[in-house]
Design an enzyme around this catalytic site. Structure first.
Site, mmCIF file in Angstrom:
data_model
loop_
_atom_site.group_PDB
_atom_site.id
_atom_site.type_symbol
_atom_site.label_atom_id
_atom_site.label_comp_id
_atom_site.label_asym_id
_atom_site.label_seq_id
_atom_site.Cartn_x
_atom_site.Cartn_y
_atom_site.Cartn_z
ATOM 1 N N ASN A 138 45.388 35.714 18.690
ATOM 2 C CA ASN A 138 45.352 36.261 19.850
ATOM 3 C C ASN A 138 45.304 37.761 20.038
ATOM 4 O O ASN A 138 44.334 38.481 20.650
ATOM 5 C CB ASN A 138 46.054 35.598 21.121
ATOM 6 N N GLY A 166 41.322 39.379 30.442
ATOM 7 C CA GLY A 166 42.057 38.416 31.614
ATOM 8 C C GLY A 166 42.315 37.180 30.463
ATOM 9 O O GLY A 166 42.434 37.264 29.398
ATOM 10 N N CYS A 179 46.366 33.608 28.280
ATOM 11 C CA CYS A 179 46.866 33.896 26.718
ATOM 12 C C CYS A 179 47.137 35.393 26.407
ATOM 13 O O CYS A 179 48.339 35.721 26.118
ATOM 14 C CB CYS A 179 46.089 33.144 25.786
HETATM 15 C C1 UDX Z 1 49.027 25.972 28.472
HETATM 16 C C2 UDX Z 1 49.722 27.157 28.085
HETATM 17 O O1 UDX Z 1 49.780 28.294 29.095
HETATM 18 C C3 UDX Z 1 49.411 27.839 26.884
HETATM 19 O O2 UDX Z 1 50.271 29.001 26.275
HETATM 20 C C4 UDX Z 1 49.069 27.055 25.700
HETATM 21 O O3 UDX Z 1 48.390 27.415 24.587
HETATM 22 C C5 UDX Z 1 48.492 25.536 26.239
HETATM 23 O O4 UDX Z 1 49.008 25.179 27.652
HETATM 24 P P1 UDX Z 1 47.099 25.783 30.060
HETATM 25 O O5 UDX Z 1 46.682 24.271 29.853
HETATM 26 O O6 UDX Z 1 45.997 26.570 30.178
HETATM 27 O O7 UDX Z 1 47.875 26.581 28.892
HETATM 28 O O8 UDX Z 1 48.054 25.653 31.343
HETATM 29 P P2 UDX Z 1 48.003 24.881 32.633
HETATM 30 O O9 UDX Z 1 46.451 24.979 33.008
HETATM 31 O O10 UDX Z 1 48.933 25.731 33.531
HETATM 32 O O11 UDX Z 1 48.532 23.553 32.355
HETATM 33 C C6 UDX Z 1 49.981 23.200 32.167
HETATM 34 C C7 UDX Z 1 49.926 21.818 32.935
HETATM 35 O O12 UDX Z 1 51.341 21.293 32.575
HETATM 36 C C8 UDX Z 1 50.264 21.925 34.526
HETATM 37 O O13 UDX Z 1 49.194 20.971 35.144
HETATM 38 C C9 UDX Z 1 51.624 21.528 34.815
HETATM 39 O O14 UDX Z 1 51.727 20.844 35.963
HETATM 40 C C10 UDX Z 1 52.088 20.809 33.577
HETATM 41 N N1 UDX Z 1 53.372 20.550 33.138
HETATM 42 C C11 UDX Z 1 54.204 21.674 33.327
HETATM 43 C C12 UDX Z 1 53.942 19.439 33.172
HETATM 44 O O15 UDX Z 1 53.313 18.404 33.401
HETATM 45 N N2 UDX Z 1 55.170 19.343 32.947
HETATM 46 C C13 UDX Z 1 56.113 20.146 32.894
HETATM 47 O O16 UDX Z 1 57.188 20.084 32.784
HETATM 48 C C14 UDX Z 1 55.603 21.526 33.028
HETATM 49 C C1 UDX Z 2 41.354 33.226 24.305
HETATM 50 C C2 UDX Z 2 41.010 33.168 22.686
HETATM 51 O O1 UDX Z 2 39.827 33.344 22.439
HETATM 52 C C3 UDX Z 2 41.174 31.662 22.303
HETATM 53 O O2 UDX Z 2 40.989 31.447 21.064
HETATM 54 C C4 UDX Z 2 42.721 31.141 22.493
HETATM 55 O O3 UDX Z 2 42.924 29.782 22.369
HETATM 56 C C5 UDX Z 2 43.050 31.345 24.113
HETATM 57 O O4 UDX Z 2 42.789 32.804 24.418
HETATM 58 P P1 UDX Z 2 40.081 32.751 26.301
HETATM 59 O O5 UDX Z 2 41.276 33.576 27.155
HETATM 60 O O6 UDX Z 2 39.853 31.474 27.081
HETATM 61 O O7 UDX Z 2 40.547 32.493 24.756
HETATM 62 O O8 UDX Z 2 38.871 33.456 26.616
HETATM 63 P P2 UDX Z 2 38.191 34.950 25.584
HETATM 64 O O9 UDX Z 2 36.807 34.533 25.489
HETATM 65 O O10 UDX Z 2 38.936 35.105 24.433
HETATM 66 O O11 UDX Z 2 38.240 35.994 26.637
HETATM 67 C C6 UDX Z 2 39.275 36.619 26.852
HETATM 68 C C7 UDX Z 2 39.281 38.016 27.811
HETATM 69 O O12 UDX Z 2 38.442 39.095 27.000
HETATM 70 C C8 UDX Z 2 38.320 37.691 28.860
HETATM 71 O O13 UDX Z 2 38.529 38.429 30.155
HETATM 72 C C9 UDX Z 2 37.012 38.181 28.399
HETATM 73 O O14 UDX Z 2 36.036 38.877 29.463
HETATM 74 C C10 UDX Z 2 37.432 39.560 27.554
HETATM 75 N N1 UDX Z 2 36.586 40.055 26.591
HETATM 76 C C11 UDX Z 2 36.214 39.180 25.612
HETATM 77 C C12 UDX Z 2 35.855 41.299 26.732
HETATM 78 O O15 UDX Z 2 36.303 41.976 27.438
HETATM 79 N N2 UDX Z 2 35.103 41.517 25.584
HETATM 80 C C13 UDX Z 2 34.669 40.832 24.566
HETATM 81 O O16 UDX Z 2 33.950 41.306 23.679
HETATM 82 C C14 UDX Z 2 35.422 39.552 24.488
#
Ligand code: UDX
Ligand code: UDX
Length: 490
Positions: free
Chosen positions: A240, A289, A292
């Site tokens: 990342n 944005g 991660c």
């Molecule tokens: C999360 C992490 O942010 C990321 O770093 C990791 O790689 C994958 O997991 P994401 O799935 O995008 O990513 O997060 P989010 O959509 O916020 O989902 C997490 C879920 O866990 C939420 O729905 C939350 O309610 C749940 N949760 C959190 C539990 O069920 N139990 C807990 O104790 C805490």
């Molecule tokens: C990222 C990693 O790609 C993925 O492997 C990891 O598991 C989670 O984090 P994600 O954040 O879902 O995935 O999207 P990504 O396609 O990586 O884009 C991240 C941000 O970078 C976005 O805001 C996107 O618009 C921006 N971006 C990406 C650019 O501005 N320019 C680019 O060329 C590529």
């Protein structure tokens, strides 16, 4: 170290061993990942559990448009598997007790207070998961870190698992694996079906093989990499960080292009042809944005500083600092082009998600940019095909105008910060002074600029922060165009 119990020994002959998988966290990672797993492994039951009842209800909704996550292709898989071998529930205790393998996929936000605030990951949810697993798990369980975690968190999880066992489960045993997720939102299903690689880190080869045997159902063997636990955890942060670094690098050069008369699209094309650099992740934009990039880099910075490597920490921190600067730059340019004042001006915001094809707004550049424009007194008309008005309101911490009108207190507090969400009808553009494209949704590249230009208040501007509009069509409609990284328009 490996721990064997009867159940594990009985099942050592791999392939058919894992029968029941639980995933804690039904979010952007847990939901799609378990959906694809269940589609590919029909003999295994997948229980996705979450503490958030509303989210689970949405996952179980008959109306597939109401799933809590928008991800192309996800609805079809959920429809196919839900109720067969894929289940969403809040029954954490029961599902942990029944599971042979448990994925931890809960959120790990950046700490907001205490030691490491602003950089280190807050592991309170991971810790609470480990405690729950320790309390309810029976016999032998393989615990898989799916959440991105700081290096050596596996050690902490192992300690909690082994030390918090209640008397009735004192013979239960655990193995810890790290299996970071590399899916990107918007392309998650394809990324899960055809990953560049699958990484499994761990100490016990038998446990690694168990997880390997699940992936083997659809992923070629040569793509499944085995490492030790710490290498796996660090690889996720590093991947990342490298990707985010490319985005900050290209955005820094984009600003230089604007100042010098060069065009970032031409520069990207030229450098991308170098096979050592490659053509991906060099699109100039408003800044990265997503949940991660920022979090993981700050985590890396914290680790580097913790281990006495401040130069390494500073190097990676600059990627995040450049990104914040770039986001702020967008609103400064809009202000400057609109004669230094936005008071009472109507600005159409096209796109609020952090990238196209997702309803996720976490760390979206749109949040900071819209806040700055509101601060300057602009009246924002926001459109996004998938992000809800409620989500935008939460992100901006300002209620929409229609709610303010109904509530005298809000009306007073937010009288100079007006925004609302609209559909993309022709009326949407009535009397607008500027259009700002913040997300690269395909529909925004197909707008009819001739029709739109008649609706706007002259002299009107189009700010394209994603390089998706047709320059000729915009200019021929009599509109002013500013484009990120394009110094040829000045
Ligand atoms: C999360 C992490 O942010 C990321 O770093 C990791 O790689 C994958 O997991 P994401 O799935 O995008 O990513 O997060 P989010 O959509 O916020 O989902 C997490 C879920 O866990 C939420 O729905 C939350 O309610 C749940 N949760 C959190 C539990 O069920 N139990 C807990 O104790 C805490
Ligand atoms: C990222 C990693 O790609 C993925 O492997 C990891 O598991 C989670 O984090 P994600 O954040 O879902 O995935 O999207 P990504 O396609 O990586 O884009 C991240 C941000 O970078 C976005 O805001 C996107 O618009 C921006 N971006 C990406 C650019 O501005 N320019 C680019 O060329 C590529």
């Amino acid at each position: 170290m490996s721990f064997y119990c009867n159940k594990f020994i009985k099942q050592l002959n791999l392939n058919e061993v894992i029968k029941n998988v639980c995933c804690i966290g039904a979010g952007y990672v847990g939901g799609p990942t378990m959906s694809v797993f269940s589609d590919k492994c029909k003999d295994i039951v997948f229980n996705v559990v979450d503490v958030n009842e509303e989210r689970i209800e949405a996952w179980n909704s008959d109306d597939l448009d109401k799933l809590p996550i928008y991800e192309p292709g996800l609805d079809e898989i959920v429809e196919r598997c839900r109720g067969n071998n894929l289940f969403f529930s809040c029954e954490v205790k029961k599902c942990i007790a029944e599971a042979d393998m448990i994925f931890i996929s809960v959120n790990t936000p950046t700490k907001t207070k205490g030691i490491g605030a602003g950089k280190a990951s807050d592991l309170k949810w991971v810790e609470s998961c480990a405690r729950q697993i320790s309390k309810y798990a029976t016999l032998h369980t393989i615990v898989v870190e799916k959440s991105t975690l700081p290096v050596r968190t596996g050690e902490v999880i192992k300690e909690i698992l082994d030390s918090s066992k209640p008397l009735e489960n004192k013979n239960s045993t655990f193995d810890i694996l790290s299996n970071p997720e590399f899916l990107a939102e918007g392309t998650a299903i394809n990324d899960l079906l055809n990953p560049d690689r699958v990484l499994i880190g761990g100490e016990n080869q038998d446990a690694i093989n168990e997880l390997h045997s699940i992936y083997k159902n659809w992923i070629p063997e040569e793509k499944i990499i085995h490492t030790n636990l710490w290498s796996s955890e660090l690889s996720k942060l590093t991947a990342n960080a490298f990707l985010a670094q490319r985005v900050s690098s290209i955005n820094s050069i984009g600003a230089l292009c604007e100042a010098t008369g060069a065009d970032i699209r031409e520069v990207s094309r030229a450098i991308g042809k170098d096979s050592r650099i490659g053509a991906k992740f060099i699109n100039c934009g408003p800044g990265f944005g997503g949940s991660c990039f920022k979090k993981d880099i700050l985590n890396l910075v914290y680790l580097a500083n913790y281990f006495g490597l401040p130069e390494v920490g500073d190097f990676w921190e600059s990627v995040v600092l450049l990104n914040s600067w770039n986001q702020n730059r967008m609103s400064r340019i809009i202000l400057q082009k609109l004669f230094g004042t936005l008071t009472g001006k109507k600005i159409a915001i096209l796109g609020f998600a952090f990238k196209a094809n997702t309803n996720d707004t976490r760390e979206s550049p749109a949040i900071q940019i819209c806040k700055s424009l509101l601060e300057e007194g602009a009246n924002l008309k926001i459109h996004d095909p998938k992000v809800s008005k409620k989500q935008i309101s939460n992100d901006l911490s300002i209620p929409p105008e229609d709610e303010c009108i109904k509530n005298p207190e809000f009306n007073k507090l937010y009288s100079d910060k007006k925004w609302n969400k609209y559909s993309l009808t022709e009326d949407f553009f009535n009397d607008v002074d500027a259009i700002v494209i913040l997300t690269e949704w395909v529909i925004y590249s197909k707008l009819d600029w001739k029709v739109i230009s008649n609706k706007l208040r002259s002299p009107a501007w189009v700010f394209d922060t994603r390089l998706i509009v047709n320059e000729q069509e915009v200019l021929e409609s009599g509109l002013n165009l500013w484009r990120v990284g394009d110094g040829t328009l000045n």
